[in-house]
Motif scaffolding. Structure first.
Motif, short mmCIF file in Angstrom:
data_model
loop_
_atom_site.label_atom_id
_atom_site.label_comp_id
_atom_site.label_asym_id
_atom_site.label_seq_id
_atom_site.Cartn_x
_atom_site.Cartn_y
_atom_site.Cartn_z
N PRO A 176 0.83 -1.21 0.00
CA PRO A 176 0.00 0.00 0.00
C PRO A 176 0.86 1.26 0.00
O PRO A 176 1.97 1.27 0.53
CB PRO A 176 -0.80 -0.12 1.29
CG PRO A 176 0.09 -0.90 2.21
CD PRO A 176 0.83 -1.88 1.34
N TYR A 177 0.30 2.31 -0.61
CA TYR A 177 1.06 3.53 -0.81
C TYR A 177 0.73 4.60 0.23
O TYR A 177 -0.43 4.85 0.53
CB TYR A 177 0.76 4.10 -2.20
CG TYR A 177 1.35 3.27 -3.31
CD1 TYR A 177 2.69 3.42 -3.68
CD2 TYR A 177 0.59 2.33 -3.99
CE1 TYR A 177 3.24 2.65 -4.70
CE2 TYR A 177 1.13 1.56 -5.01
CZ TYR A 177 2.46 1.73 -5.36
OH TYR A 177 3.01 0.96 -6.36
N ARG A 178 1.79 5.22 0.74
CA ARG A 178 1.64 6.37 1.63
C ARG A 178 1.85 7.66 0.83
O ARG A 178 2.35 7.63 -0.30
CB ARG A 178 2.67 6.29 2.76
CG ARG A 178 2.46 5.10 3.68
CD ARG A 178 3.48 5.10 4.80
NE ARG A 178 3.24 4.00 5.73
CZ ARG A 178 3.98 3.76 6.80
NH1 ARG A 178 5.01 4.56 7.08
NH2 ARG A 178 3.69 2.75 7.60
N HIS B 190 -4.21 10.80 1.48
CA HIS B 190 -4.89 9.68 0.83
C HIS B 190 -6.25 9.46 1.49
O HIS B 190 -6.35 9.43 2.72
CB HIS B 190 -4.05 8.41 0.94
CG HIS B 190 -2.82 8.45 0.10
ND1 HIS B 190 -1.85 7.47 0.13
CD2 HIS B 190 -2.39 9.37 -0.82
CE1 HIS B 190 -0.88 7.78 -0.72
NE2 HIS B 190 -1.19 8.92 -1.30
N LEU B 191 -7.28 9.28 0.67
CA LEU B 191 -8.64 9.09 1.18
C LEU B 191 -9.21 7.74 0.73
O LEU B 191 -10.34 7.65 0.25
CB LEU B 191 -9.55 10.24 0.72
CG LEU B 191 -9.18 11.63 1.27
CD1 LEU B 191 -10.11 12.69 0.69
CD2 LEU B 191 -9.23 11.65 2.80
N GLY B 192 -8.41 6.69 0.90
CA GLY B 192 -8.86 5.35 0.55
C GLY B 192 -9.68 4.70 1.65
O GLY B 192 -9.77 5.20 2.77
N ASP C 123 -2.61 3.58 1.66
CA ASP C 123 -2.51 3.64 3.11
C ASP C 123 -3.05 5.01 3.51
O ASP C 123 -2.42 6.04 3.26
CB ASP C 123 -1.05 3.49 3.54
CG ASP C 123 -0.86 3.59 5.05
OD1 ASP C 123 -1.73 4.17 5.74
OD2 ASP C 123 0.18 3.11 5.56
N SER C 124 -4.22 5.03 4.13
CA SER C 124 -4.89 6.29 4.46
C SER C 124 -4.89 6.57 5.96
O SER C 124 -5.75 7.30 6.46
CB SER C 124 -6.33 6.27 3.92
OG SER C 124 -6.34 6.06 2.53
N SER C 125 -3.92 6.00 6.67
CA SER C 125 -3.88 6.15 8.12
C SER C 125 -3.74 7.61 8.55
O SER C 125 -4.25 8.01 9.61
CB SER C 125 -2.76 5.30 8.73
OG SER C 125 -1.53 5.53 8.07
N GLY D 38 -9.78 12.07 11.49
CA GLY D 38 -11.22 11.91 11.67
C GLY D 38 -11.95 11.36 10.47
O GLY D 38 -13.19 11.37 10.42
N TYR D 39 -11.22 10.85 9.49
CA TYR D 39 -11.82 10.22 8.30
C TYR D 39 -12.17 8.78 8.65
O TYR D 39 -11.30 8.02 9.05
CB TYR D 39 -10.82 10.29 7.15
CG TYR D 39 -11.27 9.68 5.84
CD1 TYR D 39 -12.47 10.03 5.25
CD2 TYR D 39 -10.45 8.77 5.17
CE1 TYR D 39 -12.85 9.50 4.03
CE2 TYR D 39 -10.81 8.22 3.95
CZ TYR D 39 -12.01 8.59 3.38
OH TYR D 39 -12.38 8.05 2.17
#
Length: 291
Positions: free
Chosen positions: A122-124, A218-220, A266-268, A274-275
């Motif tokens: 996964p991409y950051r 990122h908003l995955g 990677d949407s951490s 708060g997403y």
């Protein structure tokens, strides 16, 4: 209420944005060729490629913030129409960032997970970009150009999106579900992976970015899934027990634009802000009767 300008409001993502943003904003939306009526939204037809027209929109509306969702987002079309798609995907985007800089207002841009080549997921946000399609290249150019003109721009890399998109737009699932309901077979990739979210979840993420983000985010979704498994789960939740879904691989299907195998995000970083994407099963259950 403050004024929010949403470009591409007749498109799938733009329509979802208008629905959610109007709870807290006075929303103004642009559309190009597809007129649409959205209750409580001020809509205007505009060609964003025309710089003078673009400036006039800002002068007339005087927005307090902008979310730029308008794009030519079909990779195959971009691959075969490079100059036309460059005008809207790159030139217009950079011009919008420049005008937002002039007005010192928040600017959000909808980029894509296709800025990556799919070999190191996964991409950051900090991973190097390496697009394999012209569409991905155009989004990279837009990201870089917008941040150069206005470093406060929020660059939101969006995943594969699905759901209901209003009367004028559809996500990729509608035509496929239509085929399945007619009893037709549908072959889907087992070797292409994404981190999908619904249009509503994506819209909430963009509005969050408008308030909290400068630079890339990122908003995955939280689930990495193949196209095939995505649809198996969708038809299960929708009760399409007779659906005929077959497997295939990317190399079996010839397309104008190359496709990366795994652009899971990677949407951490967004989650800490708060997403909160729901599970795919929960998202699908909310689509019953709508798709």
């Amino acid at each position: 209420m403050k004024k929010l300008l949403i470009t591409g409001s007749s498109g799938f993502l733009g329509w979802n944005l208008c629905q959610i943003a109007q709870e807290e904003w006075q929303v103004y939306g642009t559309y190009f060729s597809q007129p649409v009526e959205i209750p409580e939204i001020n809509l205007l037809q505009s060609d964003l490629r025309n710089f003078e027209e673009l400036k006039h929109i800002f002068e007339e509306i005087k927005p307090d913030a902008v979310i730029h969702a308008a794009a030519q987002s079909q990779p195959n079309y971009c691959q075969t129409h490079p100059e036309e798609s460059h005008e809207i995907n790159v030139t217009a985007s950079c011009n919008i960032a420049g005008i937002c800089a002039d007005y010192s207002i928040p600017c959000v841009f909808t980029s894509t997970d296709l800025v990556f080549n799919g070999l190191n997921a996964p991409y950051r946000e900090t991973d190097p970009v390496s697009p394999v399609s012209l569409y991905g290249e155009q989004k990279v150019l837009a990201e870089e150009g917008m941040l150069e003109r206005y470093p406060q721009t929020a660059i939101c890399r969006m995943p594969l999106m699905f759901g209901y998109g209003g009367p004028a737009a559809k996500s990729f699932i509608q035509p496929m579900l239509e085929s399945l309901r007619k009893g037709q077979e549908l072959a889907l990739f087992t070797d292409e992976f994404r981190t999908p979210v619904s249009g509503q979840t994506a819209a909430k993420g963009l509005l969050l970015a408008l308030e909290k983000v400068n630079g890339r985010i990122h908003l995955g979704g939280k689930e990495r899934i193949s196209r095939y498994d995505f649809f198996r789960l969708l038809v299960e939740v929708l009760g399409l027990d007779e659906a005929k879904i077959l497997t295939c691989r990317q190399q079996d299907v010839k397309m104008a634009a190359p496709r990366p195998p795994d652009v899971s995000l990677d949407s951490s970083k967004a989650y800490t802000l708060g997403y909160h994407p729901q599970s795919l099963r929960e998202e699908f259950e909310q689509l019953r009767g709508k798709v």
